[in-house]
Design a protein around this motif. Structure first.
Motif, PDB file in Angstrom:
ATOM      1  N   LEU A 180       0.818  -1.213   0.000  1.00  0.00           N
ATOM      2  CA  LEU A 180       0.000   0.000   0.000  1.00  0.00           C
ATOM      3  C   LEU A 180       0.854   1.266   0.000  1.00  0.00           C
ATOM      4  O   LEU A 180       0.538   2.241  -0.692  1.00  0.00           O
ATOM      5  N   ASN A 181       1.942   1.276   0.766  1.00  0.00           N
ATOM      6  CA  ASN A 181       2.782   2.480   0.829  1.00  0.00           C
ATOM      7  C   ASN A 181       3.315   2.869  -0.543  1.00  0.00           C
ATOM      8  O   ASN A 181       3.419   4.051  -0.875  1.00  0.00           O
ATOM      9  N   TYR A 182       3.660   1.865  -1.361  1.00  0.00           N
ATOM     10  CA  TYR A 182       4.212   2.171  -2.678  1.00  0.00           C
ATOM     11  C   TYR A 182       3.120   2.528  -3.680  1.00  0.00           C
ATOM     12  O   TYR A 182       3.385   3.253  -4.646  1.00  0.00           O
ATOM     13  N   PHE A 183       1.910   2.069  -3.451  1.00  0.00           N
ATOM     14  CA  PHE A 183       0.790   2.559  -4.259  1.00  0.00           C
ATOM     15  C   PHE A 183       0.580   4.047  -3.980  1.00  0.00           C
ATOM     16  O   PHE A 183       0.351   4.831  -4.900  1.00  0.00           O
ATOM     17  N   ILE A 184       0.676   4.423  -2.711  1.00  0.00           N
ATOM     18  CA  ILE A 184       0.542   5.834  -2.342  1.00  0.00           C
ATOM     19  C   ILE A 184       1.679   6.647  -2.955  1.00  0.00           C
ATOM     20  O   ILE A 184       1.457   7.691  -3.580  1.00  0.00           O
ATOM     21  N   GLN A 185       2.901   6.170  -2.773  1.00  0.00           N
ATOM     22  CA  GLN A 185       4.079   6.885  -3.252  1.00  0.00           C
ATOM     23  C   GLN A 185       4.042   7.085  -4.761  1.00  0.00           C
ATOM     24  O   GLN A 185       4.438   8.139  -5.271  1.00  0.00           O
ATOM     25  N   GLY A 186       3.582   6.088  -5.491  1.00  0.00           N
ATOM     26  CA  GLY A 186       3.545   6.165  -6.948  1.00  0.00           C
ATOM     27  C   GLY A 186       2.237   6.669  -7.505  1.00  0.00           C
ATOM     28  O   GLY A 186       2.057   6.685  -8.736  1.00  0.00           O
ATOM     29  N   ASN A 187       1.312   7.087  -6.623  1.00  0.00           N
ATOM     30  CA  ASN A 187      -0.005   7.578  -7.048  1.00  0.00           C
ATOM     31  C   ASN A 187      -0.674   6.570  -7.978  1.00  0.00           C
ATOM     32  O   ASN A 187      -1.227   6.925  -9.030  1.00  0.00           O
ATOM     33  N   GLN A 188      -0.623   5.301  -7.585  1.00  0.00           N
ATOM     34  CA  GLN A 188      -1.178   4.224  -8.402  1.00  0.00           C
ATOM     35  C   GLN A 188      -2.588   3.864  -7.921  1.00  0.00           C
ATOM     36  O   GLN A 188      -2.807   3.710  -6.717  1.00  0.00           O
ATOM     37  N   PRO A 189      -3.525   3.696  -8.818  1.00  0.00           N
ATOM     38  CA  PRO A 189      -4.869   3.280  -8.408  1.00  0.00           C
ATOM     39  C   PRO A 189      -4.840   1.873  -7.807  1.00  0.00           C
ATOM     40  O   PRO A 189      -4.195   0.968  -8.355  1.00  0.00           O
ATOM     41  N   LEU A 190      -5.532   1.677  -6.709  1.00  0.00           N
ATOM     42  CA  LEU A 190      -5.593   0.347  -6.106  1.00  0.00           C
ATOM     43  C   LEU A 190      -6.264  -0.656  -7.031  1.00  0.00           C
ATOM     44  O   LEU A 190      -6.037  -1.867  -6.920  1.00  0.00           O
ATOM     45  N   GLU A 191      -7.058  -0.167  -7.970  1.00  0.00           N
ATOM     46  CA  GLU A 191      -7.722  -1.052  -8.925  1.00  0.00           C
ATOM     47  C   GLU A 191      -6.738  -1.791  -9.824  1.00  0.00           C
ATOM     48  O   GLU A 191      -7.110  -2.779 -10.474  1.00  0.00           O
TER      49      GLU A 191
END
Length: 274
Positions: A180-191
């Protein structure tokens, strides 16, 4: 409907006693380089294994921190393939004996060194992953790439890792994990996790620079849990994070792991009840 499980990473902080993890966690994750230590003798490993058993933990299904120390790297001129192979052979034999089912490979392991072309780095990554899989598969362990949103790495984003393992590696034992932290850092959609649900083997979760439940991430965690529910994910959601005291003073690890688990359980129940 079978639900995803809550997992806890332990032994990555020597100040915290794994024997104090609160009951109720459904699986556990261990750091290979810090606990399994493949360069340690078999006699030393047997002592460590006895210690792990004495902690009375939930089933140890995951592994992190695969390589560290001693110059271990699969990238560039510093890659020592004899060293990497010795490490892999022992690591997977020991992990398999513990019942570990999947081992994470941190995206930072694939940082492209100065003077190395992307083509060279790709060739080295393919060589390393195939070598690891050769040792992991007989021990019933799967591998998971963990993209870290670092543009200096070969596979910075979740979809980069997913496409790489599907197109370049093409082995059933090599998949991806979502942190999750790297999804946040990379502004990546959780989808993006739903792009190919079968390829997501594990999930890491945290609070704000601390354990889940610290800081305001309720909305984000709820969103993640909904995505996992919708794809039918039944693997581990692991608290892989720094642990801090929420009471002030020295950390009470049993209290904090109990509080964090309750926070996660309450959110899971809410999402599955929708």
């Amino acid at each position: 409907m079978e639900k995803f499980k809550f997992c806890i990473l332990f032994a990555d902080n020597p100040a915290l006693d794994p024997a104090q993890i609160a009951p109720g966690w459904e699986m556990a994750e261990i750091p290979v380089a810090l606990l399994v230590k493949p360069f340690e003798s078999e006699a030393n490993w047997e002592d460590t294994r006895a210690q792990i058993q004495a902690w009375n933990l939930p089933p140890i299904k995951g592994a992190s921190h695969f390589i560290q120390f001693a110059g271990l790297t699969p990238m560039g001129a510093a890659a020592d393939w004899e060293q990497l192979e010795f490490w892999a052979k022992r690591a997977f034999r020991r992990l398999g004996a513990l019942g570990v089912e999947y081992a994470g490979l941190y995206g930072g392991f694939f940082k492209i060194p100065d003077g190395v072309s992307r083509t060279q780095a790709t060739d080295q990554a393919i060589r390393w992953l195939n070598m690891l899989a050769d040792y992991a598969e007989p021990n019933h362990v799967k591998l998971m790439l963990e993209p870290t949103a670092d543009p200096h790495t070969l596979l910075p984003m979740y979809l980069d890792g997913l496409n790489f393992v599907k197109k370049e590696i093409k082995r059933d034992s090599v998949r991806v994990m979502a942190d999750l932290n790297y999804f946040i850092q990379g502004n990546q959609p959780l989808e993006h996790i739903a792009e190919d649900p079968a390829y997501c083997l594990h999930v890491h979760i945290a609070g704000v620079e601390a354990q889940p439940g610290v800081g305001d991430r309720v909305e984000l965690h709820t969103h993640l849990f909904r995505v996992l529910r919708e794809i039918g994910y039944t693997g581990g959601v692991s608290a892989a994070c720094p642990w801090v005291s929420t009471q002030g003073g020295a950390i009470d690890f049993r209290y904090e792991t109990a509080q964090s688990l309750k926070y996660l359980q309450d959110l899971r129940e809410k999402v599955y009840a929708e």
